[in-house]
Design a protein around this motif. Structure first.
Motif, PDB file in Angstrom:
ATOM      1  N   MET A   1     -34.573 -12.989  41.726  1.00 32.86           N
ATOM      2  CA  MET A   1     -34.081 -11.936  42.365  1.00 32.86           C
ATOM      3  C   MET A   1     -32.722 -11.092  41.455  1.00 32.86           C
ATOM      4  SD  MET A   1     -32.262 -11.415  46.204  1.00 32.86           S
ATOM      5  CE  MET A   1     -30.931  -9.689  46.481  1.00 32.86           C
ATOM      6  N   PRO A   2     -33.196 -10.284  41.360  1.00 31.43           N
ATOM      7  CA  PRO A   2     -32.174  -9.492  40.116  1.00 31.43           C
ATOM      8  C   PRO A   2     -31.031  -8.618  40.874  1.00 31.43           C
ATOM      9  CG  PRO A   2     -33.507  -7.705  40.891  1.00 31.43           C
ATOM     10  CD  PRO A   2     -34.030  -8.803  41.295  1.00 31.43           C
ATOM     11  N   PRO A   3     -29.675  -9.190  39.907  1.00 34.73           N
ATOM     12  CA  PRO A   3     -28.016  -8.841  40.557  1.00 34.73           C
ATOM     13  C   PRO A   3     -27.788  -7.322  41.014  1.00 34.73           C
ATOM     14  CG  PRO A   3     -28.315  -8.397  38.078  1.00 34.73           C
ATOM     15  CD  PRO A   3     -29.705  -8.724  39.024  1.00 34.73           C
ATOM     16  N   ARG A   4     -27.434  -7.360  42.443  1.00 34.90           N
ATOM     17  CA  ARG A   4     -26.658  -6.355  43.266  1.00 34.90           C
ATOM     18  C   ARG A   4     -26.079  -5.335  42.431  1.00 34.90           C
ATOM     19  NH1 ARG A   4     -25.743  -7.694  48.770  1.00 34.90           N
ATOM     20  NH2 ARG A   4     -24.466  -8.990  47.345  1.00 34.90           N
ATOM     21  N   PRO A   5     -26.192  -3.818  42.859  1.00 36.74           N
ATOM     22  CA  PRO A   5     -25.030  -3.051  41.909  1.00 36.74           C
ATOM     23  C   PRO A   5     -23.550  -3.760  42.507  1.00 36.74           C
ATOM     24  CG  PRO A   5     -26.777  -1.627  42.455  1.00 36.74           C
ATOM     25  CD  PRO A   5     -27.466  -3.098  42.748  1.00 36.74           C
ATOM     26  N   ASP A   7     -22.893  -6.835  42.836  1.00 35.18           N
ATOM     27  CA  ASP A   7     -22.706  -8.082  42.576  1.00 35.18           C
ATOM     28  C   ASP A   7     -21.639  -7.826  41.184  1.00 35.18           C
ATOM     29  OD1 ASP A   7     -23.312  -9.597  44.718  1.00 35.18           O
ATOM     30  OD2 ASP A   7     -25.175  -9.448  43.582  1.00 35.18           O
ATOM     31  N   LEU A   8     -22.128  -6.476  40.041  1.00 36.16           N
ATOM     32  CA  LEU A   8     -21.709  -6.072  39.219  1.00 36.16           C
ATOM     33  C   LEU A   8     -21.058  -5.627  38.787  1.00 36.16           C
ATOM     34  CD1 LEU A   8     -25.096  -5.006  37.529  1.00 36.16           C
ATOM     35  CD2 LEU A   8     -24.393  -6.987  37.202  1.00 36.16           C
ATOM     36  N   ILE A   9     -20.118  -4.897  40.139  1.00 34.35           N
ATOM     37  CA  ILE A   9     -19.386  -3.558  40.553  1.00 34.35           C
ATOM     38  C   ILE A   9     -17.469  -5.219  40.719  1.00 34.35           C
ATOM     39  CG2 ILE A   9     -17.734  -2.031  41.229  1.00 34.35           C
ATOM     40  CD1 ILE A   9     -21.545  -0.263  41.239  1.00 34.35           C
ATOM     41  N   HIS A  10     -18.206  -5.084  40.965  1.00 32.28           N
ATOM     42  CA  HIS A  10     -17.055  -6.093  42.356  1.00 32.28           C
ATOM     43  C   HIS A  10     -16.632  -7.991  41.486  1.00 32.28           C
ATOM     44  CE1 HIS A  10     -15.247  -2.946  44.735  1.00 32.28           C
ATOM     45  NE2 HIS A  10     -16.629  -3.167  44.353  1.00 32.28           N
TER      46      HIS A  10
END
Length: 405
Positions: A1-5, A7-10
């Motif tokens: 499952m690809p990372p959610r935005p 998760d990348l921002i925080h």
């Protein structure tokens, strides 16, 4: 499952502390984050004890401000997007409708245009004074005078004024003085403490020192930035409040470039100074040249004042002007400029490339004061980092264009 935005921002990872390198890190931000509401409300943007918003400073700009303050001999510093912005910030912070500002007759051109344009429209009057005659400044200061601009040396024509006398007159009348110290780069003399060697007089200079960091501090001809240095806290805060209200800010990458260039500033300044003096002395012996204008050369206007400020063995910038004999029409002098190969045609100075610009000085001066005695065309030369012998050969070849050879 690809990372959610999200998760990348925080992302929770924080790099370990303790990293150190020769060049400081670059921080870029508009938004600054706070731990809680109490911290947000308590943070004071007027002092360097925390961060509130990108325009009010980041670790990168704070670091550059502190280093420029040290360079200029000041205690505080503000960064702005250009040298002209520094002049504008000072004018806007200190002048109001009904006030008067005094400018030297050889003032930096855009500063004069600002006085004739925006300041005049805002009900602020101005006079121009002869910077080589302190008595002329004295007689022009009146009840409405709030600010006096000083330049050392004068823009383009490079007369070096009696700075200590001019600053003393301002202090005696209780008028704020602001010095454009771009030429001196904080190295040739201290704008706050005038004099040389054992003759330095603390507090004998200007109240404000502005600097076009575009020139020598940048050193690459690729950054636009200015600074405003002060020693008095009250004056600094007054300038900083205006700075905030006008929304001045500089980019983190531009601040990085200036920080990277500062360690070599003194080396570059001395090299360009030495090359300029050698070329200026050579041009003094050329039959095409009526006068060479360089503060460190005997016979140049204000040479004795340069010695007082910088010392007999002091520094001078890599900048000088030549006045051609009046027998050469402007078109012939233009041909000389066009014939140059290593010298490029362009404004500014302090970078690695040598530059040349012809000027129509009478159109820039006050007819009333009559401070320009020459009838020949002037060309300003800014010496870069090329081999001086190559620059001399370039000048010699181009001089042939004066006669159409």
């Amino acid at each position: 499952m690809p990372p959610r935005p999200t998760d990348l921002i925080h992302h929770p990872y924080v790099p370990p502390a303790g990293f150190e390198a020769p060049q400081p890190g670059v921080f870029k931000a508009s938004t600054v984050l706070f731990a809680d509401v109490a911290a947000l409300r308590a943070r004071d943007w007027k002092h360097k004890d925390g961060y509130t918003y990108g325009l009010h400073g980041t670790p990168t700009t704070f670091l550059l401000e502190e280093r420029i303050a040290t360079l200029e001999g000041g205690r505080q510093c503000l960064l702005v997007p250009s040298g002209l912005a520094a002049i504008a910030n000072v004018n806007c912070a200190l002048l109001a409708a009904g006030d008067e500002v005094l400018l030297p007759d050889n003032v930096y051109g855009p500063s004069r245009l600002m006085a004739e344009g925006e300041l005049a429209r805002w009900g602020i009057s101005h006079q121009r004074y002869d910077p080589m005659k302190p008595a002329d400044l004295e007689r022009r200061i009146g009840a409405r005078t709030r600010l006096v601009w000083l330049e050392a040396p004068g823009s383009v024509t490079l007369e070096f004024p009696p700075l200590a006398q001019l600053a003393q007159i301002c202090r005696r009348h209780g008028v704020t003085s602001a010095l454009d110290n771009t030429w001196g780069a904080g190295l040739a003399f201290n704008g706050f403490d005038l004099g040389a060697g054992e003759g330095v007089q603390p507090g004998s200079g200007a109240d404000i020192v502005v600097h076009a960091l575009t020139k020598y501090p940048s050193g690459g001809g690729d950054v636009l930035m200015g600074s405003i240095a002060t020693r008095e806290e009250e004056l600094h805060v007054r300038l900083k409040l205006s700075h905030m209200r006008m929304g001045w800010g500089v980019g983190g990458n531009d601040a990085e470039l200036v920080l990277r260039s500062l360690p070599s500033l003194a080396l570059r300044y001395r090299a360009q100074d030495a090359a300029a003096r050698g070329l200026a002395r050579w041009l003094q012996g050329r039959p095409e040249i009526a006068q060479v204008l360089h503060p460190a050369l005997e016979g140049s206007p204000g040479h004795e004042h340069w010695r007082e400020a910088c010392g007999p063995d002091g520094l001078a910038a890599g900048l000088f002007s030549v006045v051609f004999h009046e027998r050469y029409a402007p078109a012939r002098v233009d041909a000389f400029c066009d014939a140059l190969k290593l010298f490029r045609l362009g404004y500014s100075w302090g970078g690695p490339v040598s530059l040349a610009v012809p000027y129509d000085i009478p159109s820039m001066r006050s007819a009333e004061l009559g401070t320009w005695p020459h009838r020949g065309v002037l060309v300003r030369l800014a010496i870069g980092l090329e081999d001086p012998a190559d620059l001399q050969a370039d000048l010699e070849r181009a001089l042939g264009a004066l006669s159409g050879a």
